[in-house]
Scaffold this motif. Structure first.
Motif, short mmCIF file in Angstrom:
data_model
loop_
_atom_site.label_atom_id
_atom_site.label_comp_id
_atom_site.label_asym_id
_atom_site.label_seq_id
_atom_site.Cartn_x
_atom_site.Cartn_y
_atom_site.Cartn_z
N VAL A 229 -5.82 -36.54 -103.64
CA VAL A 229 -5.56 -36.60 -102.20
C VAL A 229 -5.00 -37.98 -101.87
N HIS A 230 -4.21 -38.05 -100.81
CA HIS A 230 -3.66 -39.34 -100.41
C HIS A 230 -3.34 -39.30 -98.92
N GLY A 231 -3.24 -40.48 -98.35
CA GLY A 231 -2.92 -40.56 -96.93
C GLY A 231 -2.53 -41.97 -96.51
N VAL A 232 -2.02 -42.05 -95.30
CA VAL A 232 -1.59 -43.31 -94.71
C VAL A 232 -2.44 -43.56 -93.47
N GLY A 233 -2.88 -44.80 -93.31
CA GLY A 233 -3.64 -45.19 -92.13
C GLY A 233 -2.92 -46.32 -91.40
N VAL A 234 -2.94 -46.29 -90.08
CA VAL A 234 -2.34 -47.36 -89.27
C VAL A 234 -3.34 -47.80 -88.21
N GLY A 235 -3.30 -49.08 -87.87
CA GLY A 235 -4.25 -49.56 -86.88
C GLY A 235 -4.05 -51.02 -86.55
N ALA B 131 -1.77 -56.22 -86.82
CA ALA B 131 -1.45 -54.80 -87.00
C ALA B 131 -1.50 -54.53 -88.50
N ASN B 132 -1.96 -53.34 -88.88
CA ASN B 132 -2.05 -53.06 -90.30
C ASN B 132 -1.67 -51.63 -90.63
N ALA B 133 -1.33 -51.43 -91.88
CA ALA B 133 -1.04 -50.11 -92.42
C ALA B 133 -1.60 -50.07 -93.83
N ALA B 134 -2.02 -48.90 -94.25
CA ALA B 134 -2.60 -48.76 -95.59
C ALA B 134 -2.22 -47.42 -96.19
N TYR B 135 -2.20 -47.37 -97.49
CA TYR B 135 -1.97 -46.14 -98.23
C TYR B 135 -3.11 -46.02 -99.23
N TYR C 164 -9.75 -51.18 -86.43
CA TYR C 164 -9.66 -49.73 -86.21
C TYR C 164 -8.45 -49.23 -86.97
N ARG C 165 -8.59 -48.08 -87.62
CA ARG C 165 -7.45 -47.46 -88.32
C ARG C 165 -7.57 -45.94 -88.19
N HIS C 166 -6.45 -45.30 -87.94
CA HIS C 166 -6.38 -43.84 -87.88
C HIS C 166 -5.61 -43.35 -89.10
N TRP C 167 -6.18 -42.36 -89.79
CA TRP C 167 -5.60 -41.86 -91.04
C TRP C 167 -4.87 -40.54 -90.85
N MET C 168 -3.81 -40.36 -91.66
CA MET C 168 -3.01 -39.13 -91.66
C MET C 168 -2.89 -38.63 -93.09
N GLY C 169 -2.13 -37.58 -93.30
CA GLY C 169 -1.98 -36.98 -94.63
C GLY C 169 -3.22 -36.17 -94.96
N ASP C 170 -3.71 -36.28 -96.18
CA ASP C 170 -4.91 -35.53 -96.58
C ASP C 170 -6.16 -36.01 -95.85
N PHE C 171 -6.11 -37.20 -95.25
CA PHE C 171 -7.23 -37.74 -94.47
C PHE C 171 -7.00 -37.53 -92.97
#
Length: 177
Positions: free
Chosen positions: A127-133, A114-118, A154-161
Motif C-alpha cells: 500500500v502507498h499514499g501521499v500526505g499533505v499538511g 508546509a509539508n508533503a510525504a509519501y 497536521y497531515r491529510h493522507w490520500m491514495g491507499d491511506f
C-alpha cells in the motif's frame, strides 16, 4: 514513487546549492513524537523515538537546509523493517518540508511550514499514499552546534491511506554543521 523520489532529490540539490552559495548551515537530526491517526471515527496513537511507523509521529532522520536565514527546506526519511516467523513488513517514509523562521537571528524562533510525504508499506500486501499538511513549531539553538525544536503537525493522507488524518507532536534534536 519515482516522481516523488525525483522531486525530493531535486529539492535537496536546489537547497544545498542555495545554502552553499550563502554559506548557511545545515541541521541534521532525529526526532521523537506522538501521533494520533484517525479515519471514520477510529483512532490510533503511535509513540516513537526515533519516530517512524506508518504515516506517523516524525521522520527518523531529517536535514534542515537553510536556503536563507529565514527559509528552510527539509528532506525527511523514515525506514522501518520488521521480520519474524518467516514474514516481513517494510515501511519507507519520504517527506519534504518548507518552513519559515520568524526570528532567525534570535536564539529561539517560532516557525510555520508546509509539508508533503509519501509512504509505502510492503509485506503482506503493498500500500502507498501521499500526505499533505502543515506544521507550527518553535526552534531553539543551544550553543553553536545543537538545536531543539518542538513541533505540532497536521497531515491529510490520500491514495491507499485515503481519508486518514494525522495530528502529531514531536521534539527534534539536531546537530548544526
Amino acid at each position: 514513487m519515482r516522481v516523488t523520489a525525483a522531486f525530493l532529490v531535486l529539492t535537496c540539490l536546489a537547497a544545498a546549492t542555495a545554502a552553499a552559495q550563502e554559506k548557511q548551515s545545515v541541521e541534521i537530526g532525529t526526532s521523537l513524537g506522538v501521533t494520533t491517526l484517525s479515519r471514520s471515527g477510529s483512532t490510533a496513537t503511535v509513540v516513537g523515538a526515533p519516530a517512524s511507523l506508518g504515516p506517523a509521529a516524525q521522520p527518523s532522520v531529517y536535514a534542515t537546509i537553510f536556503a536563507t536565514p529565514s527559509v528552510t527546506i527539509e528532506p525527511q526519511l523514515g525506514l522501518t523493517h520488521v521480520s519474524g516467523s518467516g514474514s516481513s513488513l517494510t515501511m519507507v517514509d519520504m517527506g519534504a518540508q518548507v518552513g519559515y523562521l520568524f526570528t532567525p537571528a534570535e536564539r529561539g524562533s517560532p516557525y510555520l511550514a508546509a509539508n508533503a510525504a509519501y509512504q509505502t508499506v510492503s509485506g503482506f500486501s503493498s500500500v502507498h499514499g501521499v500526505g499533505v499538511g502543515g506544521a507550527l513549531g518553535y526552534r531553539v539553538r543551544i550553543g553553536r552546534g545543537f538545536a531543539v525544536r518542538l513541533e505540532g503537525r497536521y497531515r491529510h493522507w490520500m491514495g491507499d491511506f485515503d481519508g486518514l488524518n494525522e495530528i502529531g507532536f514531536g521534539i527534534g534534536l539536531g546537530g548544526i554543521i
